[in-house]
Motif scaffolding. Structure first.
Motif, PDB file in Angstrom:
ATOM      1  N   PHE A   1     -33.031 -14.331 -14.519  1.00  0.00           N
ATOM      2  CA  PHE A   1     -32.153 -13.166 -14.410  1.00  0.00           C
ATOM      3  C   PHE A   1     -31.470 -13.070 -13.049  1.00  0.00           C
ATOM      4  O   PHE A   1     -30.549 -12.258 -12.877  1.00  0.00           O
ATOM      5  CB  PHE A   1     -32.932 -11.875 -14.708  1.00  0.00           C
ATOM      6  CG  PHE A   1     -33.932 -11.488 -13.660  1.00  0.00           C
ATOM      7  CD1 PHE A   1     -33.586 -10.604 -12.640  1.00  0.00           C
ATOM      8  CD2 PHE A   1     -35.217 -12.008 -13.682  1.00  0.00           C
ATOM      9  CE1 PHE A   1     -34.516 -10.251 -11.671  1.00  0.00           C
ATOM     10  CE2 PHE A   1     -36.150 -11.652 -12.722  1.00  0.00           C
ATOM     11  CZ  PHE A   1     -35.795 -10.783 -11.709  1.00  0.00           C
ATOM     12  N   TRP A   2     -31.891 -13.894 -12.072  1.00  0.00           N
ATOM     13  CA  TRP A   2     -31.261 -13.839 -10.751  1.00  0.00           C
ATOM     14  C   TRP A   2     -30.911 -15.210 -10.187  1.00  0.00           C
ATOM     15  O   TRP A   2     -30.109 -15.319  -9.260  1.00  0.00           O
ATOM     16  CB  TRP A   2     -32.158 -13.106  -9.749  1.00  0.00           C
ATOM     17  CG  TRP A   2     -33.452 -13.801  -9.421  1.00  0.00           C
ATOM     18  CD1 TRP A   2     -34.566 -13.847 -10.192  1.00  0.00           C
ATOM     19  CD2 TRP A   2     -33.746 -14.554  -8.236  1.00  0.00           C
ATOM     20  NE1 TRP A   2     -35.559 -14.582  -9.561  1.00  0.00           N
ATOM     21  CE2 TRP A   2     -35.082 -15.016  -8.353  1.00  0.00           C
ATOM     22  CE3 TRP A   2     -33.027 -14.871  -7.082  1.00  0.00           C
ATOM     23  CZ2 TRP A   2     -35.698 -15.785  -7.374  1.00  0.00           C
ATOM     24  CZ3 TRP A   2     -33.644 -15.632  -6.104  1.00  0.00           C
ATOM     25  CH2 TRP A   2     -34.962 -16.079  -6.241  1.00  0.00           C
ATOM     26  N   ALA A   3     -31.435 -16.282 -10.752  1.00  0.00           N
ATOM     27  CA  ALA A   3     -31.153 -17.637 -10.272  1.00  0.00           C
ATOM     28  C   ALA A   3     -31.158 -18.590 -11.465  1.00  0.00           C
ATOM     29  O   ALA A   3     -32.028 -18.499 -12.332  1.00  0.00           O
ATOM     30  CB  ALA A   3     -32.194 -18.067  -9.251  1.00  0.00           C
ATOM     31  N   GLN A   4     -30.174 -19.514 -11.489  1.00  0.00           N
ATOM     32  CA  GLN A   4     -30.083 -20.450 -12.609  1.00  0.00           C
ATOM     33  C   GLN A   4     -29.993 -21.885 -12.075  1.00  0.00           C
ATOM     34  O   GLN A   4     -29.389 -22.138 -11.021  1.00  0.00           O
ATOM     35  CB  GLN A   4     -28.844 -20.165 -13.480  1.00  0.00           C
ATOM     36  CG  GLN A   4     -28.876 -18.823 -14.192  1.00  0.00           C
ATOM     37  CD  GLN A   4     -28.450 -17.680 -13.301  1.00  0.00           C
ATOM     38  OE1 GLN A   4     -27.431 -17.750 -12.622  1.00  0.00           O
ATOM     39  NE2 GLN A   4     -29.246 -16.612 -13.273  1.00  0.00           N
ATOM     40  N   ASP A   5     -30.609 -22.809 -12.820  1.00  0.00           N
ATOM     41  CA  ASP A   5     -30.571 -24.213 -12.434  1.00  0.00           C
ATOM     42  C   ASP A   5     -29.159 -24.763 -12.557  1.00  0.00           C
ATOM     43  O   ASP A   5     -28.418 -24.428 -13.487  1.00  0.00           O
ATOM     44  CB  ASP A   5     -31.512 -25.032 -13.317  1.00  0.00           C
ATOM     45  CG  ASP A   5     -32.970 -24.634 -13.127  1.00  0.00           C
ATOM     46  OD1 ASP A   5     -33.392 -24.507 -11.966  1.00  0.00           O
ATOM     47  OD2 ASP A   5     -33.666 -24.444 -14.142  1.00  0.00           O
TER      48      ASP A   5
ATOM     49  N   LYS B   1     -24.046 -27.094 -18.061  1.00  0.00           N
ATOM     50  CA  LYS B   1     -24.010 -27.188 -19.527  1.00  0.00           C
ATOM     51  C   LYS B   1     -23.359 -25.956 -20.142  1.00  0.00           C
ATOM     52  O   LYS B   1     -22.593 -26.061 -21.107  1.00  0.00           O
ATOM     53  CB  LYS B   1     -25.427 -27.382 -20.070  1.00  0.00           C
ATOM     54  CG  LYS B   1     -26.004 -28.756 -19.772  1.00  0.00           C
ATOM     55  CD  LYS B   1     -27.473 -28.851 -20.158  1.00  0.00           C
ATOM     56  CE  LYS B   1     -28.041 -30.218 -19.833  1.00  0.00           C
ATOM     57  NZ  LYS B   1     -29.498 -30.300 -20.089  1.00  0.00           N
ATOM     58  N   ALA B   2     -23.636 -24.784 -19.580  1.00  0.00           N
ATOM     59  CA  ALA B   2     -23.022 -23.555 -20.086  1.00  0.00           C
ATOM     60  C   ALA B   2     -21.513 -23.583 -19.902  1.00  0.00           C
ATOM     61  O   ALA B   2     -20.753 -23.196 -20.806  1.00  0.00           O
ATOM     62  CB  ALA B   2     -23.624 -22.343 -19.376  1.00  0.00           C
TER      63      ALA B   2
ATOM     64  N   ILE C   1     -18.808 -15.313 -18.654  1.00  0.00           N
ATOM     65  CA  ILE C   1     -20.139 -15.871 -18.886  1.00  0.00           C
ATOM     66  C   ILE C   1     -21.050 -15.391 -17.755  1.00  0.00           C
ATOM     67  O   ILE C   1     -20.952 -15.847 -16.617  1.00  0.00           O
ATOM     68  CB  ILE C   1     -20.096 -17.419 -18.920  1.00  0.00           C
ATOM     69  CG1 ILE C   1     -19.069 -17.914 -19.940  1.00  0.00           C
ATOM     70  CG2 ILE C   1     -21.479 -17.984 -19.217  1.00  0.00           C
ATOM     71  CD1 ILE C   1     -19.369 -17.560 -21.363  1.00  0.00           C
ATOM     72  N   SER C   2     -21.933 -14.451 -18.079  1.00  0.00           N
ATOM     73  CA  SER C   2     -22.844 -13.883 -17.092  1.00  0.00           C
ATOM     74  C   SER C   2     -24.108 -14.730 -17.005  1.00  0.00           C
ATOM     75  O   SER C   2     -24.250 -15.744 -17.682  1.00  0.00           O
ATOM     76  CB  SER C   2     -23.190 -12.447 -17.472  1.00  0.00           C
ATOM     77  OG  SER C   2     -23.884 -12.433 -18.721  1.00  0.00           O
TER      78      SER C   2
ATOM     79  N   VAL D   1     -27.896 -18.943 -19.309  1.00  0.00           N
ATOM     80  CA  VAL D   1     -29.183 -19.424 -19.804  1.00  0.00           C
ATOM     81  C   VAL D   1     -29.121 -19.694 -21.306  1.00  0.00           C
ATOM     82  O   VAL D   1     -29.635 -20.709 -21.795  1.00  0.00           O
ATOM     83  CB  VAL D   1     -30.297 -18.410 -19.477  1.00  0.00           C
ATOM     84  CG1 VAL D   1     -31.615 -18.820 -20.122  1.00  0.00           C
ATOM     85  CG2 VAL D   1     -30.465 -18.278 -17.964  1.00  0.00           C
ATOM     86  N   ARG D   2     -28.460 -18.808 -22.030  1.00  0.00           N
ATOM     87  CA  ARG D   2     -28.354 -18.980 -23.482  1.00  0.00           C
ATOM     88  C   ARG D   2     -27.566 -20.239 -23.843  1.00  0.00           C
ATOM     89  O   ARG D   2     -28.020 -21.069 -24.642  1.00  0.00           O
ATOM     90  CB  ARG D   2     -27.687 -17.744 -24.103  1.00  0.00           C
ATOM     91  CG  ARG D   2     -27.433 -17.861 -25.607  1.00  0.00           C
ATOM     92  CD  ARG D   2     -26.822 -16.577 -26.154  1.00  0.00           C
ATOM     93  NE  ARG D   2     -25.593 -16.212 -25.486  1.00  0.00           N
ATOM     94  CZ  ARG D   2     -24.391 -16.725 -25.791  1.00  0.00           C
ATOM     95  NH1 ARG D   2     -24.282 -17.657 -26.743  1.00  0.00           N
ATOM     96  NH2 ARG D   2     -23.310 -16.330 -25.145  1.00  0.00           N
ATOM     97  N   LEU D   3     -26.390 -20.388 -23.252  1.00  0.00           N
ATOM     98  CA  LEU D   3     -25.530 -21.521 -23.592  1.00  0.00           C
ATOM     99  C   LEU D   3     -26.035 -22.836 -23.008  1.00  0.00           C
ATOM    100  O   LEU D   3     -25.912 -23.888 -23.643  1.00  0.00           O
ATOM    101  CB  LEU D   3     -24.104 -21.270 -23.083  1.00  0.00           C
ATOM    102  CG  LEU D   3     -23.284 -20.205 -23.805  1.00  0.00           C
ATOM    103  CD1 LEU D   3     -21.982 -19.962 -23.045  1.00  0.00           C
ATOM    104  CD2 LEU D   3     -22.985 -20.616 -25.234  1.00  0.00           C
ATOM    105  N   GLY D   4     -26.590 -22.756 -21.790  1.00  0.00           N
ATOM    106  CA  GLY D   4     -26.961 -23.971 -21.079  1.00  0.00           C
ATOM    107  C   GLY D   4     -28.364 -24.476 -21.333  1.00  0.00           C
ATOM    108  O   GLY D   4     -28.676 -25.625 -21.021  1.00  0.00           O
ATOM    109  N   ARG D   5     -29.220 -23.623 -21.921  1.00  0.00           N
ATOM    110  CA  ARG D   5     -30.585 -24.072 -22.202  1.00  0.00           C
ATOM    111  C   ARG D   5     -31.026 -23.699 -23.616  1.00  0.00           C
ATOM    112  O   ARG D   5     -31.355 -24.583 -24.420  1.00  0.00           O
ATOM    113  CB  ARG D   5     -31.579 -23.481 -21.198  1.00  0.00           C
ATOM    114  CG  ARG D   5     -33.005 -24.020 -21.436  1.00  0.00           C
ATOM    115  CD  ARG D   5     -34.067 -23.255 -20.642  1.00  0.00           C
ATOM    116  NE  ARG D   5     -33.846 -23.354 -19.210  1.00  0.00           N
ATOM    117  CZ  ARG D   5     -33.877 -22.303 -18.397  1.00  0.00           C
ATOM    118  NH1 ARG D   5     -34.100 -21.085 -18.883  1.00  0.00           N
ATOM    119  NH2 ARG D   5     -33.697 -22.465 -17.099  1.00  0.00           N
ATOM    120  N   THR D   6     -31.036 -22.408 -23.917  1.00  0.00           N
ATOM    121  CA  THR D   6     -31.602 -21.944 -25.187  1.00  0.00           C
ATOM    122  C   THR D   6     -30.879 -22.542 -26.393  1.00  0.00           C
ATOM    123  O   THR D   6     -31.524 -23.027 -27.334  1.00  0.00           O
ATOM    124  CB  THR D   6     -31.538 -20.404 -25.277  1.00  0.00           C
ATOM    125  OG1 THR D   6     -32.150 -19.843 -24.108  1.00  0.00           O
ATOM    126  CG2 THR D   6     -32.261 -19.922 -26.515  1.00  0.00           C
TER     127      THR D   6
END
Length: 227
Positions: free
Chosen positions: A181-185, A191-192, A212-213, A218-223
């Motif tokens: 929720f505060w940092a993304q790989d 990928k997102a 894209i928040s 996280v949803r597009l790039g991992r989940t």
């Protein structure tokens, strides 16, 4: 098969975008702008020039999607004015060249909190850029706003390095629950951005302007990510 242009291909997120694009069957050519030679990729057609002022004039025809992850720090650039020449002027010049060449979709890697009304220089600059590229009128403009970007950087930034280490530790002990929720790989952000851009090109995205928040990243790039 899609043809993509990429600006900022040597940065942390940009390098991951280049790798992601190279691994996708639906992408056949990647025109990547850079100031130095890039590692070989079968699909890569690098546009190399140390003089970034020439990049816009070299923008190719028949590009489906432009992804811009251009960015530098104030320290590396040598001041706020020099940083703006990269983060704003160069990015906008390439966006204008893309629009003139008929590129339909544009993806910008921005930052959380970007706003032209911000009292802080960096988010204000990014907010001004967001508004400027949306005003160009691409069929689709995708704004990606990551939080802290987690990954190994070539340069050392003490505060960011400490926060990235903290985010990595949180991710490892909580399955990313305390981090996302505060940092993304960086690879997830990449990928997102790629998925959001290709969805526009492939007609899966109907909105003209797309934000894209961090949760979307996280949803597009991992989940939901599927190679």
């Amino acid at each position: 098969m899609k043809t993509v242009a990429l600006a900022g291909s040597t940065g942390l997120v940009g390098g991951n975008i280049l790798t992601t694009l190279s691994n996708l069957e639906e992408v056949n050519t990647i025109h990547a702008f850079a100031r130095r030679e890039l590692a070989g990729h079968a699909k890569l057609k690098a546009i190399i020039s140390s003089d970034t002022a020439t990049w816009a004039a070299q923008y190719p025809q028949n590009i489906d999607l432009l992804i811009s992850s251009l960015g530098t720090t104030r320290a590396n650039a040598g001041g706020l004015e020099a940083q703006r020449k990269v983060d704003y002027d160069l990015a906008l010049d390439l966006a204008k060249a893309a629009k003139a060449a008929g590129t339909k979709a544009y993806v910008l890697i921005s930052t959380t909190g970007a706003s032209s009304a911000s009292s802080f220089a960096y988010p204000k600059m990014k907010g001004e850029l967001e508004e400027a590229v949306k005003a160009l009128g691409f069929d689709h403009t995708v704004i990606v706003r990551p939080g802290l970007i987690v990954g190994a950087r070539s340069e050392t930034r003490m505060l960011e390095g400490t926060l990235r280490h903290m985010a990595t530790l949180m991710g490892s002990v909580s399955g990313n629950r305390l981090k996302d929720f505060w940092a993304q790989d960086a690879d997830v952000i990449a990928k997102a951005a790629v998925r959001a851009g290709l969805d526009c090109v492939e007609g899966k995205q109907k909105e003209k302007n797309v934000l894209i928040s961090q949760s979307d990243i996280v949803r597009l790039g991992r989940t939901e990510w599927v190679v």
